[in-house]
Scaffold this motif. Structure first.
Motif: not given
Length: 55
Positions: A7-12
């Protein structure tokens, strides 16, 4: 890789695309397409991108 890391990678990734879009002076169909795909991926994680948009 955990779900939270994904999720964090997708947000970034989405935020980086939006940063590029904010500085883009012309039309960029590929960038627009990549943003659409990133939004779709974030929606599969039930992440609302409206708070992340700044352009």
């Amino acid at each position: 890789m955990t779900l939270e890391e994904q999720k964090q990678i997708a947000i970034d990734y989405y935020v980086n695309l939006m940063r590029i879009k904010a500085h883009e002076t012309g039309e960029n169909k590929e960038l627009d397409y990549q943003i659409k795909i990133a939004k779709l991926k974030l929606s599969t994680f039930s992440i609302d991108v409206s708070d992340l948009e700044f352009c």
